[in-house]
Design a protein around this motif. Structure first.
Motif, mmCIF file in Angstrom:
data_model
loop_
_atom_site.group_PDB
_atom_site.id
_atom_site.type_symbol
_atom_site.label_atom_id
_atom_site.label_comp_id
_atom_site.label_asym_id
_atom_site.label_seq_id
_atom_site.Cartn_x
_atom_site.Cartn_y
_atom_site.Cartn_z
ATOM 1 N N TYR A 119 0.723 -1.250 -0.059
ATOM 2 C CA TYR A 119 0.108 -0.087 0.151
ATOM 3 C C TYR A 119 0.879 1.318 0.047
ATOM 4 C CZ TYR A 119 -3.449 3.299 1.481
ATOM 5 O OH TYR A 119 -4.148 4.664 1.622
ATOM 6 N N GLN A 120 0.522 2.051 -0.881
ATOM 7 C CA GLN A 120 1.413 3.425 -1.130
ATOM 8 C C GLN A 120 0.696 4.424 -0.514
ATOM 9 O OE1 GLN A 120 4.619 3.652 -2.704
ATOM 10 N NE2 GLN A 120 4.347 1.387 -2.754
ATOM 11 N N ILE A 121 1.392 4.985 0.855
ATOM 12 C CA ILE A 121 0.753 6.194 1.503
ATOM 13 C C ILE A 121 0.643 7.242 0.595
ATOM 14 C CG2 ILE A 121 0.998 7.363 3.481
ATOM 15 C CD1 ILE A 121 2.142 4.832 5.050
ATOM 16 N N PRO A 122 -0.294 8.178 0.380
ATOM 17 C CA PRO A 122 -0.414 8.860 -0.518
ATOM 18 C C PRO A 122 0.639 10.323 0.076
ATOM 19 C CG PRO A 122 -2.554 8.130 -0.143
ATOM 20 C CD PRO A 122 -1.709 7.406 0.707
ATOM 21 N N ALA A 123 1.393 10.808 -0.969
ATOM 22 C CA ALA A 123 2.350 11.988 -0.385
ATOM 23 C C ALA A 123 1.556 13.015 0.211
ATOM 24 C CB ALA A 123 3.150 12.307 -1.830
ATOM 25 N N ALA A 135 2.230 3.044 10.959
ATOM 26 C CA ALA A 135 2.407 1.984 12.263
ATOM 27 C C ALA A 135 1.512 0.931 11.742
ATOM 28 C CB ALA A 135 1.579 2.771 13.331
ATOM 29 N N MET A 136 0.333 1.229 11.039
ATOM 30 C CA MET A 136 -0.565 0.155 10.489
ATOM 31 C C MET A 136 0.333 -0.774 9.645
ATOM 32 S SD MET A 136 -4.149 1.916 9.575
ATOM 33 C CE MET A 136 -5.082 2.963 10.935
ATOM 34 N N GLN A 137 1.083 -0.241 8.905
ATOM 35 C CA GLN A 137 1.940 -1.363 8.108
ATOM 36 C C GLN A 137 2.976 -1.949 8.898
ATOM 37 O OE1 GLN A 137 3.409 1.520 4.784
ATOM 38 N NE2 GLN A 137 2.343 -0.013 3.422
ATOM 39 N N ALA A 170 -10.363 7.668 5.816
ATOM 40 C CA ALA A 170 -11.583 6.903 4.912
ATOM 41 C C ALA A 170 -11.139 6.517 3.602
ATOM 42 C CB ALA A 170 -12.734 7.826 4.805
ATOM 43 N N GLN A 171 -9.951 6.952 3.190
ATOM 44 C CA GLN A 171 -9.558 6.597 1.670
ATOM 45 C C GLN A 171 -8.847 5.234 1.732
ATOM 46 O OE1 GLN A 171 -7.708 9.632 -0.370
ATOM 47 N NE2 GLN A 171 -8.391 11.071 0.860
ATOM 48 N N VAL A 172 -8.596 4.767 3.232
ATOM 49 C CA VAL A 172 -7.932 3.443 3.147
ATOM 50 C C VAL A 172 -9.040 2.486 3.480
ATOM 51 C CG1 VAL A 172 -6.490 2.075 4.571
ATOM 52 C CG2 VAL A 172 -5.763 4.536 4.247
ATOM 53 N N LYS A 173 -9.024 1.378 2.493
ATOM 54 C CA LYS A 173 -10.151 0.365 2.480
ATOM 55 C C LYS A 173 -9.799 -0.915 3.245
ATOM 56 C CE LYS A 173 -12.444 3.187 0.110
ATOM 57 N NZ LYS A 173 -13.303 4.129 0.769
ATOM 58 N N GLY A 174 -10.756 -1.785 3.700
ATOM 59 C CA GLY A 174 -10.485 -2.706 4.474
ATOM 60 C C GLY A 174 -9.514 -4.107 3.677
ATOM 61 N N SER A 175 -9.769 -3.683 2.351
ATOM 62 C CA SER A 175 -9.046 -4.569 1.286
ATOM 63 C C SER A 175 -7.622 -4.434 1.279
ATOM 64 C CB SER A 175 -9.666 -4.664 -0.013
ATOM 65 O OG SER A 175 -9.670 -3.068 -0.561
ATOM 66 N N ASN A 176 -7.142 -3.157 1.823
ATOM 67 C CA ASN A 176 -5.796 -2.727 1.859
ATOM 68 C C ASN A 176 -5.135 -3.266 3.008
ATOM 69 O OD1 ASN A 176 -7.035 0.202 0.943
ATOM 70 N ND2 ASN A 176 -5.649 -0.635 -0.317
ATOM 71 N N PHE A 177 -5.721 -4.276 4.086
ATOM 72 C CA PHE A 177 -5.132 -4.904 5.111
ATOM 73 C C PHE A 177 -5.328 -6.447 4.855
ATOM 74 C CE2 PHE A 177 -6.781 -0.829 6.700
ATOM 75 C CZ PHE A 177 -5.794 -0.630 7.650
ATOM 76 N N GLU A 178 -4.576 -7.129 5.444
ATOM 77 C CA GLU A 178 -4.240 -8.628 5.486
ATOM 78 C C GLU A 178 -4.157 -9.067 7.217
ATOM 79 O OE1 GLU A 178 -0.424 -9.406 3.632
ATOM 80 O OE2 GLU A 178 0.572 -7.966 4.979
ATOM 81 N N VAL A 179 -4.601 -10.273 7.123
ATOM 82 C CA VAL A 179 -4.659 -10.692 8.758
ATOM 83 C C VAL A 179 -3.317 -11.395 8.891
ATOM 84 C CG1 VAL A 179 -5.725 -12.610 10.000
ATOM 85 C CG2 VAL A 179 -7.184 -11.305 8.628
ATOM 86 N N VAL A 180 -2.821 -11.158 9.922
ATOM 87 C CA VAL A 180 -1.455 -11.571 10.273
ATOM 88 C C VAL A 180 -1.242 -12.583 11.470
ATOM 89 C CG1 VAL A 180 -0.310 -9.845 9.113
ATOM 90 C CG2 VAL A 180 -0.798 -9.604 11.407
ATOM 91 N N GLU A 181 -2.473 -12.504 12.400
ATOM 92 C CA GLU A 181 -2.267 -13.397 13.591
ATOM 93 C C GLU A 181 -3.761 -13.847 13.751
ATOM 94 O OE1 GLU A 181 -0.759 -15.316 16.295
ATOM 95 O OE2 GLU A 181 0.651 -13.732 15.498
ATOM 96 N N MET A 182 -3.874 -15.318 13.871
ATOM 97 C CA MET A 182 -4.987 -16.059 14.009
ATOM 98 C C MET A 182 -4.690 -17.344 14.888
ATOM 99 S SD MET A 182 -8.002 -14.667 13.228
ATOM 100 C CE MET A 182 -9.133 -16.015 12.790
#
Length: 189
Positions: A119-123, A135-137, A170-182
């Protein structure tokens, strides 16, 4: 209500705290966390909650302005977030679930997600939002409570520009995330 006792390395979190007419306080729940340890609450058992539905401490997962104002890299911890619907399950170190729904399509409390590395954080985003997204990345987020979908909790501060935060995040969508711990999914307590 969150109280940090720096002298004794303790964090006190009280849910639903309300002052009463006689000067006393009433609350729905409370928990004490040892800030000098990475261990789960010393007395926490599976099924125990805190002021947070997942049974986790709230304070360490809050976005704080003093960290975010430093820009990318200023926030050096995972963040807490909420979702509208969760399942009857939790992933340690969470100790509690807050749903009767058993659908595997819903996230359990404590589920860890991360903003995808690609995901490219907008400049043009503000330094504070860039810090939050970095931090989210880097450190990810964990499902901590029921509430609005993808709502990241922050400490109140008059220096936040809430319109900018809401508009840009709000421009960041749920599809921009991945599950990493289950690992260690708990469905019964």
């Amino acid at each position: 209500m969150l109280v940090v006792d720096r002298d004794n390395d303790r964090l006190y979190e009280i849910g639903g705290a309300e002052p009463q007419a006689d000067g006393s306080w009433q609350a729905h729940c409370g928990a004490v966390f040892h800030a000098d340890s990475n261990a789960v609450r010393p007395t926490a058992q599976p099924g125990w909650t805190s002021a947070d539905a997942a049974g986790l401490p709230i304070f360490p997962g809050l976005v704080r302005y003093d960290e975010a104002r430093l820009g990318p890299g200023g926030i050096r911890h995972a963040l807490r977030f909420t979702v509208a619907r969760t399942r009857r399950a939790f992933v340690p170190p969470a100790t509690h679930y807050a749903s009767a729904n058993t659908s595997a399509n819903l996230p359990p409390m404590g589920m860890r997600v991360r903003l995808k590395a690609g995901y490219q954080i907008p400049a043009g985003f503000s330094p504070e939002v860039k810090a939050i997204l970095t931090a989210m990345q880097t450190h990810g987020m964990f499902v901590a409570d029921n509430g609005s979908n993808w709502f990241v909790s922050g400490a109140p501060d008059d220096r936040w520009d809430n319109d900018t935060l809401v508009g840009q995040l709000a421009q960041v969508k749920g599809s921009n995330f991945e599950v990493v711990e289950m690992r260690g999914l708990v469905t019964q307590v």
